[in-house]
Every structure is written in C-alpha cells, then in structure tokens.
Design an enzyme around this catalytic site. Structure first.
Site, PDB file in Angstrom:
ATOM      1  N   HIS A   1      -0.418  -0.615  -9.841  1.00  0.00           N
ATOM      2  CA  HIS A   1      -0.292  -2.013  -9.848  1.00  0.00           C
ATOM      3  C   HIS A   1       0.676  -2.552 -10.884  1.00  0.00           C
ATOM      4  O   HIS A   1       0.680  -2.178 -12.142  1.00  0.00           O
ATOM      5  CB  HIS A   1      -1.476  -2.984  -9.948  1.00  0.00           C
ATOM      6  CG  HIS A   1      -2.126  -2.851  -8.329  1.00  0.00           C
ATOM      7  ND1 HIS A   1      -3.441  -2.808  -8.543  1.00  0.00           N
ATOM      8  CD2 HIS A   1      -1.630  -2.573  -7.327  1.00  0.00           C
ATOM      9  CE1 HIS A   1      -3.906  -2.685  -7.197  1.00  0.00           C
ATOM     10  NE2 HIS A   1      -2.851  -2.712  -6.565  1.00  0.00           N
TER      11      HIS A   1
ATOM     12  N   GLU B   1       0.785  -1.092   0.014  1.00  0.00           N
ATOM     13  CA  GLU B   1      -0.011   0.051  -0.030  1.00  0.00           C
ATOM     14  C   GLU B   1       0.945   1.175   0.024  1.00  0.00           C
ATOM     15  O   GLU B   1       0.380   2.269  -0.483  1.00  0.00           O
ATOM     16  CB  GLU B   1      -1.107   0.144   1.087  1.00  0.00           C
ATOM     17  CG  GLU B   1      -2.062  -1.080   1.297  1.00  0.00           C
ATOM     18  CD  GLU B   1      -2.795  -1.323  -0.004  1.00  0.00           C
ATOM     19  OE1 GLU B   1      -2.962  -2.513  -0.465  1.00  0.00           O
ATOM     20  OE2 GLU B   1      -3.077  -0.281  -0.566  1.00  0.00           O
TER      21      GLU B   1
END
Lengths: 373, 79
Positions: free
Chosen positions: A130, A121
């Site tokens: 991502h 995170e």
C-alpha cells in the site's frame, strides 16, 4: 509507493490469469472487461504481458467469495474489506479475491467499481504494497474515480517500474499520458483552483482533490473530489456557499453544479446563466458570497460581478475592475472565500485579507495559511 | 441493563479489530499494559502516521472515520 520487497516479484514478464467464477452483480462480459482493463493498467507501463487461461492454475487466479472462503482471511460482509490479493509467489501467490457481499459495478459510481478495485488488487498481485499517497491507486482506502478517464497515477507508475522497469514497447505504442501527481498542501508554490466554506468548514480545491479544514480538526484532510461527489467535476474554476440555501456551487467552464451535503442535486450541471451571469461570460475565476450584503461576487478576468441573491438580479454598474473593489489586487484572482467576516482573495500562491465593506487590505498571507502545514 | 438486542461494536472494538487486522496489533489492551505507552497506542500512532492524520496515539473522530471507510483487505503491516 511501497513494495513487498525486491524478491517478491514475478521472475517472468509473461503472466497468466484465470477468472474462476463470477459475481451475480454484473453481466459476465462486464466482469471480463473490468478484469482485462485492470490488468492493462499495469501492462501499459511495464514489460508485463497477461494472457488468459480457462482451466488449470494461472499465476493470478481471480475469484469472488464471501466470509470464510478458504484462505484464512475471511471477508466481513458488506463494506469494510472489499477484496484482497497475495504477493507474487507459487500457489496462492498473485491470486485476487473479491468479497461477493459487496455490490460491484462496471461503468457507474454506484456500489464499488470492479475495475478500480481489481486494478488495485492486481498491484498487490504484481508485488506492490500500500501507498501512503492518497491519490495513488495503491492507497488502501477505496475512492471512486471515473474509469473512462483513469490514468495510473505517477506514484504507482514509479512503484511498479521499480520492480519491472518500463514498457519497452512505448516507442511503438502512443506514449502514456503523464500520471497525475497528488498536490501537496504545503507546497509554497501551490495555486488553488477554488476555495469555499461548507457548513462551517473550509474546502480548498486543487485538480481532482480538495483539502477539508475546520477549526476543530487538527489537520487538513485531503480527499479526492469524487470520493465525496462521484458525479461532481474535477479541476474546478470556482466555488461558493449559499448559506441561506445550504448549498455549495461548483463552477467549471460554463457549467455549475449544486451540492447539498454529499449529493449533487438533480438537474445539474446547469449553465452559468442559472447564476444570473450573462451569456458572454465563458469562465469564472473565483466566487464568494458576502454574508453581510447578501451579494455573490463572481470574478471574471480583471472584472467582478455582483449578484443580489435576494432580488435574484445582477447589480447595476457591474462588472467593475477587480482593483476597484479590492485595492492592490492586480494579479489574476484564482479563488475567494469569506471566513469570520474577512474576505480572502487568492492570487497565485498568495492570499489577500480584505474587509469587503471598507475595501481595506489587512494582510498578505500564503495560500497554505488555513491548511495547517 | 445491558441491551438484549445485538449492539453495534464500540469504537474501541472497531479500532482494536482494525489495528489487529491491518497493523499487526497482537497484544490485547489489558490493565497491565496501561503502564507507559501501550502497544495499542503505539500502533495506533503508526496507523495515524500512515494515513497522514494527526499522530496522537489516541482514538479520535478523524481516526475512527478512516477506520470505517471501505478498503482493501491487505494489511499495511504484514504478519
């Protein structure tokens, strides 16, 4: 890797963080440790430096909440979504939220490891999106890795350094070990660590990964070994399946692990002696179980042993030279398995197809033959 | 008869929700959208490509397995 975009990054290298509340799953000191360790993952490879504040608004506000927790992105209860974080910006930007319906842990593979989830995170908090690389920390799907030996993978290092540059202090600090890269199944020079069958599928092991291929799936899937067997070994030497026992044995150095489905059996790892090998054997290069004869073949250097599974004894007259049992096999055997009655012996980037009974060599193929490149 | 108990989401619902949440699927699959490649099929292909699955645009077991794995809540395709 991918980023949210060049302008979605912090304009300063000095960032603050605040742990707003705690999960009841772990002692607060463990939460503190996990969070600080997770931030250091990124500090070690960039100029970024993090300092903790205990009141007011920090750049990265860290909190635990469940379901609707006030940011229009409600969590979904146990499993599913574990956490999320916001790209760098004022206000909620950089903040990281953890779903408190999950069970977070610090040192174990049980539940979800808070250090690993937080490190991922914080990649978002710093501007990374991502990655498609299944070995990257920024890959969206959770997979367990041993936090005590964790090194930021190369893909993530490249990503974060594309935003902030490298760590200027590295000359002072011990140079960071090279992050692991994710092996590519279709690399013509790929040398596999081990190959085995497992309940009708084929498993190809390399470093901390394996590819799972079956005649039904249209593509070999790549996974981290520890995402299936958190207590299993990386970088193994050999693997074979005992169908009668419905077990797969993984061998690394002088140790052997027994897998029953997703479970590493209790009492393992055991020593190689448990497989009937003598004390003098320090390393097994490859192994396979011959269905027809009921023998398990262990390759050790230039020789191979034959173990009779039903009588549980090593056959007399062994070890024999490899090229005696497998004519033409002069290189080091790196992996071996059987498929549809053929015996496949891997040596370097090549795979040799034999009949174990007649010792006949049929074909020489590439390692990736079954990996559906 | 429909079950009186709460039933688990169907695979289709799981997939639709996943694509809405992580790949910015905005259109609900409706009969009219079945002409040509539906938005859902197109976005499903995008998701399959991202996860290095076989790109079929169809919901198969490999794809569903990935959708059911625990993961980060940040979408791949931001709204």
């Amino acid at each position: 890797y991918s980023t949210f975009g060049q302008n979605l990054k912090w304009q300063t290298n000095k960032l603050t963080f605040r742990i707003v509340n705690y999960t009841p799953d772990m002692p607060q000191s463990d939460v503190d440790n996990a969070i600080e360790k997770a931030l250091q993952v990124w500090a070690r490879v960039t100029p970024l430096r993090f300092s903790r504040i205990y009141a007011g608004t920090a750049d990265i506000m860290i909190s635990f909440g469940s379901r609707d927790h006030g940011d229009f992105y409600p969590f979904d209860g146990p499993d599913g979504t574990l956490a999320h974080a916001f790209a760098p910006s004022q206000g909620i930007g950089g903040d990281a939220h953890f779903d408190d319906d999950e069970t977070f842990t610090f040192r174990s593979s049980r539940g979800y490891n808070l250090f690993l989830v937080a490190a991922h995170e914080f990649g978002h908090s710093l501007g990374l999106s991502h990655s498609r690389d299944p070995g990257a920390l920024m890959y969206p799907v959770y997979s367990y890795r041993d936090p005590t030996t964790f090194v930021l993978p190369r893909d993530d290092v490249n990503g974060i350094q594309s935003l902030y540059g490298s760590n200027p202090d590295v000359s002072v600090v011990k140079p960071e070990p090279e992050g692991p890269t994710t092996p590519n199944a279709c690399d013509p020079q790929l040398v596999l660590d081990a190959v085995t069958t497992l309940r009708g599928e084929m498993f190809f092991f390399k470093d901390s990964f394996f590819w799972r291929s079956s005649t039904y799936s249209r593509r070999a899937e790549q996974h981290l070994i520890k995402s299936y067997w958190p207590d299993g070994p990386n970088n193994i030497d050999a693997a074979y399946e005992s169908r009668s026992a419905d077990r797969v044995f993984l061998i690394k150095g002088r140790k052997v692990w027994s897998l029953y489905g997703y479970t590493v059996e209790r009492g393992y790892p055991k020593s190689l002696k448990s497989l009937g090998l003598s004390k003098s054997v320090r390393k097994v290069n490859a192994a396979f179980h011959d269905q027809e004869s009921g023998k398990t073949i262990f390759f050790v250097g230039d020789y191979y042993y034959s173990y009779d599974e039903s009588r549980r004894v090593m056959d007399r007259g062994y070890p024999k030279r490899v090229d005696e049992g497998f004519p033409g096999m002069t290189g080091e055997v790196t992996a071996a398995f059987q498929h549809r009655g053929f015996t496949y012996i891997f040596s370097g980037p090549q795979m040799f197809e034999y009949s174990f009974r007649s010792k006949r060599l049929f074909r020489v193929l590439r390692n990736s033959y079954f990996l559906r490149c | 008869l429909p079950s009186l108990l709460a039933t688990e989401e169907s695979d289709g619902e799981v997939a639709e929700k996943y694509l809405q949440r992580f790949f910015n699927l905005t259109e609900k699959s409706t009969p009219s959208s079945r002409r040509g490649v539906s938005a859902q099929s197109r976005i499903l292909s995008e998701m399959q490509s991202f996860f290095r699955l076989k790109v079929t645009g169809l919901l198969d077991s490999d794809t569903l397995e990935v959708m059911k794995k625990p993961r980060c809540g940040v979408p791949e395709v931001a709204r």
